[in-house]
Structures are given as structure tokens and as C-alpha cells.
Design an enzyme around this catalytic site. Structure first.
Site, PDB file in Angstrom:
ATOM      1  N   ASP A 133       0.812  -1.241  -0.034  1.00  0.00           N
ATOM      2  CA  ASP A 133       0.011   0.131  -0.036  1.00  0.00           C
ATOM      3  C   ASP A 133       0.956   1.127  -0.098  1.00  0.00           C
ATOM      4  O   ASP A 133       1.786   1.480   0.900  1.00  0.00           O
ATOM      5  CB  ASP A 133      -1.042   0.009   1.483  1.00  0.00           C
ATOM      6  CG  ASP A 133      -1.854   1.153   1.207  1.00  0.00           C
ATOM      7  OD1 ASP A 133      -1.994   2.065   0.357  1.00  0.00           O
ATOM      8  OD2 ASP A 133      -2.544   1.170   2.246  1.00  0.00           O
ATOM      9  N   ASP A 179       4.041  11.237   2.485  1.00  0.00           N
ATOM     10  CA  ASP A 179       4.077  11.812   3.627  1.00  0.00           C
ATOM     11  C   ASP A 179       4.950  11.422   4.775  1.00  0.00           C
ATOM     12  O   ASP A 179       5.649  12.259   5.443  1.00  0.00           O
ATOM     13  CB  ASP A 179       2.595  11.702   4.229  1.00  0.00           C
ATOM     14  CG  ASP A 179       1.540  12.630   3.473  1.00  0.00           C
ATOM     15  OD1 ASP A 179       1.824  13.562   2.691  1.00  0.00           O
ATOM     16  OD2 ASP A 179       0.328  12.182   3.639  1.00  0.00           O
ATOM     17  N   SER A 226       3.195  -2.231   4.436  1.00  0.00           N
ATOM     18  CA  SER A 226       1.948  -2.703   5.035  1.00  0.00           C
ATOM     19  C   SER A 226       0.718  -2.034   4.647  1.00  0.00           C
ATOM     20  O   SER A 226       0.726  -1.164   3.812  1.00  0.00           O
ATOM     21  CB  SER A 226       2.255  -2.230   6.825  1.00  0.00           C
ATOM     22  OG  SER A 226       3.261  -2.829   7.258  1.00  0.00           O
TER      23      SER A 226
END
Length: 86
Positions: free
Chosen positions: A18, A24, A57
């Protein structure tokens, strides 16, 4: 950090589950490292490692890597700067 210095570092080769929050995470880890007084190269390596950990993850908030986990990851998964001899 200056306008005269650039760092090019390839991404770590990891299994991607993912990518949400990868940018960010990179930005936050980079700024954290600079604020802690590390140089540009270390800060880029730290941010690169943190982003590599987070994309392995699912989800973003529950899998932010710790400083220790990130330092351990970059120590054990070195990548060579672009243009640097291995």
C-alpha cells in the site's frame, strides 16, 4: 541543506502492499532527521527507509515506523547513491 547540494538515491526494493502515505512519511522523516541535526545524505537515507517500511503494510496510521526500526532498516538495507561507486 543548500541549493548547491543534491542527493539522488534509488528506492529500496521491497514488497509493496500500500503506497498510501509514502510521500507524507518520506517528508516527515526527512524533516525530522534534519531537525535532529543530521546532514542531507543521512536525512534522505532515513526518509527513504521510512517510506520503504510504510509501503510494506496496509494502512497508514497503524504502521508508521519508529526511529529505531527505520535506523535498523537503513543499516541492514543499504542503497548506493546515484553516481557513487559501490
Amino acid at each position: 541543506v543548500s541549493r548547491d547540494e543534491t542527493i539522488a538515491l534509488p528506492a529500496h526494493k521491497v514488497e509493496v502492499l500500500d503506497t498510501t502515505g509514502a510521500g507524507d512519511t518520506f517528508n516527515a522523516a526527512f524533516l525530522f532527521s534534519l531537525i535532529k541535526g543530521y546532514d542531507l545524505e543521512h536525512s534522505v537515507r532515513f526518509a527513504n527507509g521510512a517510506a520503504a517500511l510504510v509501503i510494506q503494510s496496509m494502512g497508514t496510521r497503524t504502521h508508521l515506523p519508529s526511529v529505531f526500526a527505520t535506523e535498523d532498516f537503513i543499516k541492514n538495507n543499504q542503497v548506493t547513491l546515484v553516481g557513487e561507486k559501490e
